[in-house]
Design a protein around this motif. Structure first.
Motif, PDB file in Angstrom:
ATOM      1  N   ARG A 128       0.834  -1.202   0.000  1.00  0.00           N
ATOM      2  CA  ARG A 128       0.000   0.000   0.000  1.00  0.00           C
ATOM      3  C   ARG A 128       0.869   1.253   0.000  1.00  0.00           C
ATOM      4  O   ARG A 128       1.954   1.233   0.582  1.00  0.00           O
ATOM      5  N   PRO A 129       0.433   2.335  -0.663  1.00  0.00           N
ATOM      6  CA  PRO A 129      -0.823   2.519  -1.390  1.00  0.00           C
ATOM      7  C   PRO A 129      -0.737   1.941  -2.804  1.00  0.00           C
ATOM      8  O   PRO A 129       0.326   1.956  -3.436  1.00  0.00           O
ATOM      9  N   TYR A 130      -1.862   1.435  -3.266  1.00  0.00           N
ATOM     10  CA  TYR A 130      -1.951   0.943  -4.640  1.00  0.00           C
ATOM     11  C   TYR A 130      -3.338   1.247  -5.190  1.00  0.00           C
ATOM     12  O   TYR A 130      -4.253   1.609  -4.455  1.00  0.00           O
ATOM     13  N   VAL A 146      -6.288   2.131  -2.561  1.00  0.00           N
ATOM     14  CA  VAL A 146      -6.201   1.417  -1.287  1.00  0.00           C
ATOM     15  C   VAL A 146      -4.974   1.905  -0.531  1.00  0.00           C
ATOM     16  O   VAL A 146      -3.841   1.745  -0.997  1.00  0.00           O
ATOM     17  N   THR A 147      -5.196   2.527   0.632  1.00  0.00           N
ATOM     18  CA  THR A 147      -4.107   3.054   1.453  1.00  0.00           C
ATOM     19  C   THR A 147      -4.183   2.449   2.846  1.00  0.00           C
ATOM     20  O   THR A 147      -5.155   1.783   3.211  1.00  0.00           O
ATOM     21  N   ASP A 148      -3.151   2.708   3.653  1.00  0.00           N
ATOM     22  CA  ASP A 148      -3.154   2.224   5.041  1.00  0.00           C
ATOM     23  C   ASP A 148      -4.293   2.846   5.843  1.00  0.00           C
ATOM     24  O   ASP A 148      -4.807   2.236   6.781  1.00  0.00           O
ATOM     25  N   SER A 149      -4.689   4.052   5.477  1.00  0.00           N
ATOM     26  CA  SER A 149      -5.722   4.754   6.243  1.00  0.00           C
ATOM     27  C   SER A 149      -7.112   4.655   5.613  1.00  0.00           C
ATOM     28  O   SER A 149      -8.068   5.227   6.141  1.00  0.00           O
ATOM     29  N   SER A 150      -7.236   3.958   4.478  1.00  0.00           N
ATOM     30  CA  SER A 150      -8.539   3.868   3.825  1.00  0.00           C
ATOM     31  C   SER A 150      -9.471   2.980   4.632  1.00  0.00           C
ATOM     32  O   SER A 150      -9.041   2.167   5.463  1.00  0.00           O
ATOM     33  N   ASN A 151     -10.765   3.106   4.355  1.00  0.00           N
ATOM     34  CA  ASN A 151     -11.750   2.333   5.104  1.00  0.00           C
ATOM     35  C   ASN A 151     -12.100   1.010   4.423  1.00  0.00           C
ATOM     36  O   ASN A 151     -13.159   0.445   4.668  1.00  0.00           O
ATOM     37  N   PRO A 155      -6.815  -7.120   5.467  1.00  0.00           N
ATOM     38  CA  PRO A 155      -7.075  -7.008   4.029  1.00  0.00           C
ATOM     39  C   PRO A 155      -8.454  -6.430   3.742  1.00  0.00           C
ATOM     40  O   PRO A 155      -9.246  -6.215   4.668  1.00  0.00           O
ATOM     41  N   ILE A 156      -8.722  -6.173   2.462  1.00  0.00           N
ATOM     42  CA  ILE A 156     -10.002  -5.587   2.055  1.00  0.00           C
ATOM     43  C   ILE A 156     -11.153  -6.485   2.509  1.00  0.00           C
ATOM     44  O   ILE A 156     -11.107  -7.707   2.352  1.00  0.00           O
TER      45      ILE A 156
END
Length: 309
Positions: A128-130, A146-151, A155-156
């Motif tokens: 990440r980010p990707y 998709v980042t470390d801070s995304s919701n 994993p997803i």
């Protein structure tokens, strides 16, 4: 001339195509042409045959109007049409095929990997980010960062909305920080570089087509070397892929990396022609009105066959 404007269809970009098509149809009327507007359905071959146009202005976006399908139909019907042909369209709409053609020719593109959406729920395919995006869609349809801070979870998570819920496979690419840039090519000329500055978030579908959500800086305030590289890469990609009429190449540039931070993301063979679209905007920058742009694309289409009445 009699011009059939092909628009609408059933892709995720239907509404944008309708807006493009209506603008093109009005421009053709302003130019004195006889215009038939066709909202593409399954009976499109019959309707085109009945209309018997001198040329078809392809205002479709997404599949099947941008992937070679409609182009093949028009070839079978013997009708001249705007924009690229079958092979170019089929390659350019597929982001992985585009890489296979352009990267060996020296065009810088991010390294990507095709991933199973199901596999995303087990582990990230890249650090990440990707970015995750559908392989065969345009207009930033289905793009997720998709980042470390995304919701999205890590994993997803299965229950989080995203392209993994709509597409069985996706293209994963490293996220490139920096500026969103784009270059239009008409005929054999790269026009300008525009920087796209979303008011918030990133340059997604809503930001592209909602007035006020993105600031367009044309020409972009860039170092001369970056401007020249963008123009050169866009024109080279247009030629290598065999694009006809017009194309638009999208870039990301990380200023901290200099020229090494410039990457071409994709080539759009059916750029939008809406009031917010980038090709008409860059055409205006070089002194070409919307009507002149439409007429130029018709002329380029007919120059392929020598069929202009």
């Amino acid at each position: 001339m009699k011009v059939a404007v092909l628009m609408g269809g059933w892709s995720a970009e239907r509404e944008v195509s309708l807006t493009s098509g209506r603008g093109i149809a009005q421009a053709c009327r302003n130019l004195g042409h006889d215009v038939v507007e066709i909202d593409m359905g399954r009976d499109v071959a019959q309707r085109l045959t009945e209309a018997a146009p001198d040329v078809v202005f392809n205002a479709l976006h997404g599949t099947p109007g941008e992937d070679g399908t409609v182009q093949g139909l028009l070839d079978l019907l013997g009708l001249p049409y705007t924009h690229s042909g079958v092979t170019t369209s089929a390659i350019a709409i597929d982001k992985e095929l585009t890489k296979l053609v352009l990267v060996p020719a020296g065009i810088p593109m991010p390294k990507g990997v095709i991933v199973s959406s199901e596999g995303l729920f087990d582990a990230d395919p890249l650090p990440r980010p990707y970015v995750l995006k559908p392989v065969n869609e345009g207009s930033s349809v289905g793009v997720a960062i998709v980042t470390d801070s995304s919701n999205h979870g890590n994993p997803i998570r299965r229950d989080v909305p995203g392209p993994w819920a709509e597409f069985p496979t996706l293209l994963a690419e490293p996220f490139i920080a920096g500026k969103e840039l784009t270059v239009a090519v008409i005929g054999d000329r790269a026009l300008a570089v525009t920087e796209l500055k979303p008011v918030s978030g990133f340059y997604d579908y809503d930001a592209k087509y909602t007035d006020g959500l993105t600031v367009h800086e044309c020409p972009a305030n860039l170092p001369a070397g970056i401007t020249e590289a963008c123009l050169a890469h866009a024109l080279a990609a247009h030629r290598i892929l065999g694009c006809k009429g017009t194309s638009r190449s999208d870039f990301r540039w990380d200023p901290d990396q200099g020229l090494a931070g410039l990457y071409l993301l994709e080539v759009n063979t059916q750029p939008g022609m809406t009031p917010l679209s980038l090709v008409p905007e860059q055409a205006r920058f070089i002194g070409m009105s919307y009507e002149q742009l439409v007429e130029t694309l018709i002329d380029l289409a007919l120059a392929e066959t020598g069929d202009r009445p």
